[in-house]
Design a protein around this motif. Structure first.
Motif, PDB file in Angstrom:
ATOM      1  N   ALA A   1       0.839  -1.201   0.000  1.00 35.31           N
ATOM      2  CA  ALA A   1       0.000   0.000   0.000  1.00 35.31           C
ATOM      3  C   ALA A   1       0.877   1.255   0.000  1.00 35.31           C
ATOM      4  CB  ALA A   1      -0.930  -0.014   1.207  1.00 35.31           C
ATOM      5  N   LEU A   2       1.959   1.233   0.779  1.00 33.75           N
ATOM      6  CA  LEU A   2       2.894   2.368   0.797  1.00 33.75           C
ATOM      7  C   LEU A   2       3.509   2.555  -0.594  1.00 33.75           C
ATOM      8  CD1 LEU A   2       4.574   1.572   4.240  1.00 33.75           C
ATOM      9  CD2 LEU A   2       3.274   3.651   3.728  1.00 33.75           C
ATOM     10  N   LEU A   3       3.831   1.440  -1.245  1.00 31.81           N
ATOM     11  CA  LEU A   3       4.382   1.510  -2.601  1.00 31.81           C
ATOM     12  C   LEU A   3       3.332   2.058  -3.579  1.00 31.81           C
ATOM     13  CD1 LEU A   3       6.561   0.787  -4.751  1.00 31.81           C
ATOM     14  CD2 LEU A   3       5.598  -1.524  -4.794  1.00 31.81           C
TER      15      LEU A   3
ATOM     16  N   ILE B   1      10.988   4.137  -6.888  1.00 32.73           N
ATOM     17  CA  ILE B   1      10.371   3.116  -7.741  1.00 32.73           C
ATOM     18  C   ILE B   1      11.229   2.798  -8.971  1.00 32.73           C
ATOM     19  CG2 ILE B   1       8.386   2.667  -9.251  1.00 32.73           C
ATOM     20  CD1 ILE B   1       6.672   4.107  -7.064  1.00 32.73           C
TER      21      ILE B   1
ATOM     22  N   GLN C   1       0.698   3.975  -3.003  1.00 28.85           N
ATOM     23  CA  GLN C   1       0.421   5.402  -2.788  1.00 28.85           C
ATOM     24  C   GLN C   1       1.501   6.262  -3.436  1.00 28.85           C
ATOM     25  OE1 GLN C   1      -2.482   6.155  -0.675  1.00 28.85           O
ATOM     26  NE2 GLN C   1      -2.213   7.962  -1.946  1.00 28.85           N
ATOM     27  N   ARG C   2       2.745   5.814  -3.303  1.00 33.12           N
ATOM     28  CA  ARG C   2       3.849   6.564  -3.912  1.00 33.12           C
ATOM     29  C   ARG C   2       3.785   6.475  -5.441  1.00 33.12           C
ATOM     30  NH1 ARG C   2       7.264  10.763  -2.347  1.00 33.12           N
ATOM     31  NH2 ARG C   2       8.439  11.071  -4.245  1.00 33.12           N
TER      32      ARG C   2
ATOM     33  N   HIS D   1       1.428   8.932  -6.680  1.00 32.62           N
ATOM     34  CA  HIS D   1       2.000  10.276  -6.584  1.00 32.62           C
ATOM     35  C   HIS D   1       3.003  10.541  -7.707  1.00 32.62           C
ATOM     36  CE1 HIS D   1       5.170  13.078  -5.116  1.00 32.62           C
ATOM     37  NE2 HIS D   1       4.145  13.764  -4.665  1.00 32.62           N
TER      38      HIS D   1
ATOM     39  N   SER E   1       5.546   8.451   1.815  1.00 30.65           N
ATOM     40  CA  SER E   1       4.308   7.744   1.469  1.00 30.65           C
ATOM     41  C   SER E   1       3.523   7.453   2.737  1.00 30.65           C
ATOM     42  CB  SER E   1       4.595   6.445   0.713  1.00 30.65           C
ATOM     43  OG  SER E   1       3.399   5.975   0.098  1.00 30.65           O
ATOM     44  N   PHE E   2       2.281   7.022   2.565  1.00 26.90           N
ATOM     45  CA  PHE E   2       1.433   6.705   3.719  1.00 26.90           C
ATOM     46  C   PHE E   2       0.387   5.685   3.306  1.00 26.90           C
ATOM     47  CE2 PHE E   2      -2.564   8.643   2.447  1.00 26.90           C
ATOM     48  CZ  PHE E   2      -2.162   9.510   1.445  1.00 26.90           C
TER      49      PHE E   2
ATOM     50  N   ILE F   1       1.271  13.026   0.435  1.00 23.35           N
ATOM     51  CA  ILE F   1       2.712  12.904   0.201  1.00 23.35           C
ATOM     52  C   ILE F   1       3.312  14.297   0.061  1.00 23.35           C
ATOM     53  CG2 ILE F   1       4.402  12.185  -1.553  1.00 23.35           C
ATOM     54  CD1 ILE F   1       2.716   9.613  -1.864  1.00 23.35           C
TER      55      ILE F   1
END
Lengths: 387, 137
Positions: A153-155, A259, A157-158, A161, B67-68, B113
């Motif tokens: 999930a952290l990956l 990434i 979300q990034r 972005h 990130s979150f 972010i």
């Protein structure tokens, strides 16, 4: 990166039913997969002198290769357990078997993984809750990190972005993968999925929803390897591991690079170079899909599109049944079953032998298999080829 | 401050000063005296040059959100239902390293972010834990 020598070849494949296999333990499931694989090439346990496996994640064991060898009645001259993470373990097993056969440590080896991860877990376990999985509990548990999904999930979300992606991109691969699963009678998921179904499924760890997560399952898969001369004598269809590359960059999620610096890109470049091919030459790709985001990151990294373009690439239909390069033709971890990625390799071999039934990719000659252990911690890419 | 549940660490001899620092509201990072690399989590050897000449350095405790994720289900059974949803964050500390932590305080649901965050020591039983909160300029 050395080209894998072309002497040892894959001649057999085995697969147990997947889903719930109550009453079977992990040793029994692996034994079933081994026997199924040997039947597929007309061999018996008396022909096997090499055994390579992975012990069950849900109930870790030590010395699991010897446990299984005794259970099967084997006295192998080469025997080892490999554990480097999702699908890369399977590729590394193949690599070990190839080295062992080519160097004369054994003649015929079986690589196998299987466990009762669904019915064999302790009561009350949620998700794939694995104690000490990434060895970073002192720097993770006090903050509430548990289970693989929060890391992905952290990956994700990034990824959103960095590339302006959103949940419709995740949904696109979930839907494409389900379309494949509907052609595989063994897949756990039997119903069609729409983007709307995906969007309405509940949040597990934002932005990942239930339908972004793979299926914890019981089951096993196995592959048989022997020297090419022996294979020809047996008249067995042959599949060769034409190249294999891996790259480890980190272990825990906080040490994960940006990434575009994940190891998948380097592993892919090395595997393509060693095989002398590019993504445009592939007939299919079996990409480790513990979560939908894994597939997007992998499609970008392996050069199917520009970084961040995976969603649009999937929407062209390229990954779906009948597409330019179908992805996860068995339904993947998302819609068939999560058997540690072993069935990604079994499926690639099945397709290259032309034995995939309704879901057969016409005249399949070259398949890519990708894996990533942990949170893209260790990435591996292999190219398999019909001989 | 919300009611926090946490699983407390089991420090080793090497990591105990970090957790003792937290109890004094200090976020301690490891700094290599040979190559000047500042790193987290603490280790016996510098992960950049291999040196064992390491010092503890107090972090300014400020950083930017990398990130979150809002955790929507309890992975620890029913006792953790009260925590849902809680927020995990990756923070790029101004001092260099990236660390995993938990976000507390107001506006957690509006986090994005790039937000600036600062360390916020939250006591649970015998240990203060280095969580973060959003800084609004």
């Amino acid at each position: 990166m050395p080209r894998v020598t072309d002497e040892a070849v894959i001649i057999g494949l085995g697969e147990t039913p997947v889903g719930k296999l109550p009453g079977l333990n992990s040793v029994q499931i692996q034994a079933m997969a081994v026997h199924d694989a040997l039947r597929s090439c007309g061999l018996s346990i008396r022909d096997v002198d090499g055994l390579i496996n992975l012990d069950p994640y849900s109930f870790p064991n030590s010395m699991f290769a010897t446990t299984l060898a005794e259970y099967l009645g084997l006295k192998p001259s080469f025997c080892t357990t490999v554990d480097v993470g999702g699908t890369v373990t399977g590729m590394t097993m193949l690599q070990q078997a190839i080295w062992a056969i080519n160097s004369g440590h054994c003649r015929t080896a079986v690589c196998v993984y299987g466990e009762n991860a669904l019915t064999g877990r302790s009561p009350g376990a949620h998700g794939y809750m694995l104690k000490n999985l990434l060895g970073g509990e002192e720097w993770e548990e006090p903050f509430g990190l548990q289970g693989m999904v929060s890391m992905y999930a952290l990956l994700a979300q990034r990824y959103f972005h960095d590339y302006g992606a959103d949940e419709s991109d995740l949904g696109a691969i979930a839907v494409s993968t389900r379309e494949h699963a509907l052609l595989n009678p063994t897949a756990m998921m039997k119903k069609p999925m729409t983007l709307e179904d995906h969007r309405r499924s509940r949040i597990i760890c934002s932005p990942l929803r239930l339908l972004d997560c793979s299926l914890v399952a019981d089951g096993g898969g196995a592959l048989v390897l022997t020297g090419a001369a022996n294979a020809r004598r047996l008249g067995a269809p042959m599949v060769r591991m034409r190249s294999f590359a891996m790259r480890m960059t980190h272990n825990t999620v906080a040490q994960m690079p940006d990434i575009e610096d994940l190891g998948m890109r380097d592993a892919g470049r090395d595997a393509y170079e060693a095989a002398g091919i590019g993504p445009e030459d592939l007939d299919m790709a079996q990409l480790h899909d513990a979560f939908t985001i894994s597939v997007l990151v992998t499609i970008d990294a392996l050069g199917f599109c520009e970084p961040g373009g995976a969603g649009d690439y999937i929407r062209t239909g390229a990954t779906a049944p009948g597409g330019k390069c179908p992805v996860n033709t068995h339904g993947g971890l998302l819609s068939q079953a999560h058997i540690g990625g072993m069935l990604h390799l079994v499926e690639a071999v099945r397709q290259l032998r032309g034995e995939a039934g309704r879901r057969q990719v016409p005249d399949a000659r070259l398949a890519l298999v990708s894996g990533n252990g942990g949170i893209f911690s260790l990435c591996g890419v292999s190219i398999l080829e019909r001989v | 401050m919300e009611d926090i549940l946490a699983i407390l660490p089991s420090p080793t001899k090497e990591t105990a000063p970090f957790w003792e620092g937290c109890n004094r509201s200090e976020l301690l990072l490891r700094a290599c005296e040979d190559c000047a690399q500042v790193f987290y989590y603490p280790r016996l050897y510098c992960p950049k040059c291999g040196s064992e000449k390491l010092a503890w350095r107090a972090s300014a405790g400020r950083g930017t959100l990398y990130s979150f994720t809002h955790v929507g289900v309890s992975f620890y059974g029913p006792t953790w239902e009260s925590q849902i949803p809680y927020t995990l964050v990756l923070v790029d500390l101004d001092d260099g390293p990236r660390m995993l932590s938990r976000l507390v305080g107001p506006d957690r649901d509006k986090v994005k972010i790039g937000d600036r965050v600062r360390v916020e020591f939250v006591e649970f039983e015998t240990q203060k834990l280095p969580y973060f909160s959003i800084v609004r300029e």
